[in-house]
Write an enzyme that holds these catalytic residues in place. Structure first.
Site, mmCIF file in Angstrom:
data_model
loop_
_atom_site.group_PDB
_atom_site.id
_atom_site.type_symbol
_atom_site.label_atom_id
_atom_site.label_comp_id
_atom_site.label_asym_id
_atom_site.label_seq_id
_atom_site.Cartn_x
_atom_site.Cartn_y
_atom_site.Cartn_z
ATOM 1 N N ASP A 33 0.801 -1.230 0.000
ATOM 2 C CA ASP A 33 0.000 0.000 0.000
ATOM 3 C C ASP A 33 0.832 1.278 0.000
ATOM 4 O OD1 ASP A 33 -2.470 -1.423 0.105
ATOM 5 O OD2 ASP A 33 -2.170 -1.729 2.259
ATOM 6 N N THR A 77 11.643 -15.832 -2.401
ATOM 7 C CA THR A 77 11.980 -16.969 -3.257
ATOM 8 C C THR A 77 11.186 -16.882 -4.553
ATOM 9 O OG1 THR A 77 10.299 -18.356 -2.183
ATOM 10 C CG2 THR A 77 12.533 -18.456 -1.299
ATOM 11 N N SER A 101 17.360 -19.126 0.865
ATOM 12 C CA SER A 101 15.991 -19.589 0.670
ATOM 13 C C SER A 101 15.296 -19.775 2.012
ATOM 14 C CB SER A 101 15.979 -20.903 -0.114
ATOM 15 O OG SER A 101 16.721 -21.898 0.572
ATOM 16 N N ASN A 102 16.091 -19.838 3.089
ATOM 17 C CA ASN A 102 15.534 -20.003 4.420
ATOM 18 C C ASN A 102 16.538 -19.472 5.438
ATOM 19 O OD1 ASN A 102 14.614 -21.202 6.960
ATOM 20 N ND2 ASN A 102 13.275 -22.451 5.687
ATOM 21 N N HIS A 135 3.460 -26.391 3.622
ATOM 22 C CA HIS A 135 3.415 -24.999 4.045
ATOM 23 C C HIS A 135 1.967 -24.508 4.145
ATOM 24 C CE1 HIS A 135 7.709 -24.962 2.901
ATOM 25 N NE2 HIS A 135 7.798 -23.948 3.741
ATOM 26 N N HIS A 136 1.812 -23.322 4.703
ATOM 27 C CA HIS A 136 0.501 -22.682 4.812
ATOM 28 C C HIS A 136 -0.024 -22.304 3.426
ATOM 29 C CE1 HIS A 136 2.651 -18.884 4.132
ATOM 30 N NE2 HIS A 136 3.555 -19.372 4.976
ATOM 31 N N LYS A 139 1.418 -19.391 1.063
ATOM 32 C CA LYS A 139 2.721 -19.464 0.386
ATOM 33 C C LYS A 139 2.501 -19.471 -1.118
ATOM 34 C CE LYS A 139 7.241 -21.574 0.412
ATOM 35 N NZ LYS A 139 7.867 -20.240 0.500
ATOM 36 N N THR A 146 13.220 -23.532 -0.016
ATOM 37 C CA THR A 146 13.981 -24.449 0.829
ATOM 38 C C THR A 146 14.019 -25.838 0.220
ATOM 39 O OG1 THR A 146 13.353 -23.197 2.800
ATOM 40 C CG2 THR A 146 14.111 -25.459 3.137
#
Length: 238
Positions: A33, A77, A101-102, A135-136, A139, A146
């Site tokens: 935003d 990523t 990546s992590n 993952h959630h 994502k 990863t």
């Protein structure tokens, strides 16, 4: 240390909490935003930028940080098709970047364990190897960055595998990665070697975002005042 947060979603807020606990200041917060606030002048108020956005915006955000002369910790990523371009810009601008990546310390130890295990297993072709990552649902990329890092480490050592695929596969030359999206799931990565006799499996399970956020702040502390391109292996001295 003054920090610019480029990306202020759940991860950005977790990073802010850890940064403040470490005595740092957050001087700029960029969300979808207020992208107009990501100017060279505003970025230069920070000693380090921490960039956690998405594959569609990461490369442009990195360019802006380099133009401002601000070292950046990048955790986005899905943009590595632009890696060579971004690396060359960073070096040409005499700037600095940590990319991983992590950023979880546990995951980076898991990377080292994965490399070691794959080196051991390359001599035993009776074992097949497969991967799963969970993952959630928010994502955006699949497989996770990863998981790709883990897969590339395996491919370096397991010569029977010629590449990875993001679907079930009966082709022995393909490293199968299954991606599952379900809530709540901060991140689970499984690597399983299977034979007719037994299985060998290693798993990393994240319980929350604190490990990722803490690693990103540690990377920011590491990169302040440096030039060049670094990884979490450099940050952790592995």
């Amino acid at each position: 240390m003054n920090i610019a947060l480029v990306g202020y979603g759940k991860m950005g807020k977790a990073i802010e909490e850890i940064a403040l606990q470490h005595g740092h200041q957050v001087v700029l917060k960029i969300t979808i935003d207020n992208t107009e606030d990501m100017t060279i002048e505003n970025l230069q108020k920070a000693d380090v930028a921490i960039e956690f956005t998405g594959p569609e915006s990461a490369a442009d955000n990195l360019r802006k940080c380099f133009d401002a002369g601000v070292p950046v910790v990048c955790g986005s990523t899905g943009w590595l098709d632009k890696w060579d371009e971004i690396k060359n810009i960073c070096l040409a601008k005499n700037s600095a970047m940590v990319y991983a990546s992590n950023y979880s310390i546990g995951v980076n130890l898991f990377f080292e364990l994965n490399k070691y295990l794959s080196k051991l297993m390359k001599a035993y072709e009776t074992y097949d190897v497969k991967m799963e990552e969970i993952h959630h649902t928010q994502k955006k990329d699949a497989p996770s960055g990863t998981a790709i890092t883990l897969a590339e480490q395996i491919l370096e050592n397991i010569q029977t595998k010629k590449g990875w695929v993001n679907h079930p596969s009966n082709n022995h030359q393909e490293l199968e990665i299954i991606s599952v999206r379900t809530d709540p799931a901060p991140g689970i990565h499984k690597i399983k070697y299977t034979s007719d006799i037994d299985d060998i499996e290693i798993i990393h399970t994240a319980h929350n975002r604190i490990g990722f956020a803490g690693g990103a702040v540690k990377a920011a502390e590491f990169i302040k005042g440096k030039k060049g391109i670094f990884s979490m292996k450099d940050v952790l001295g592995l």
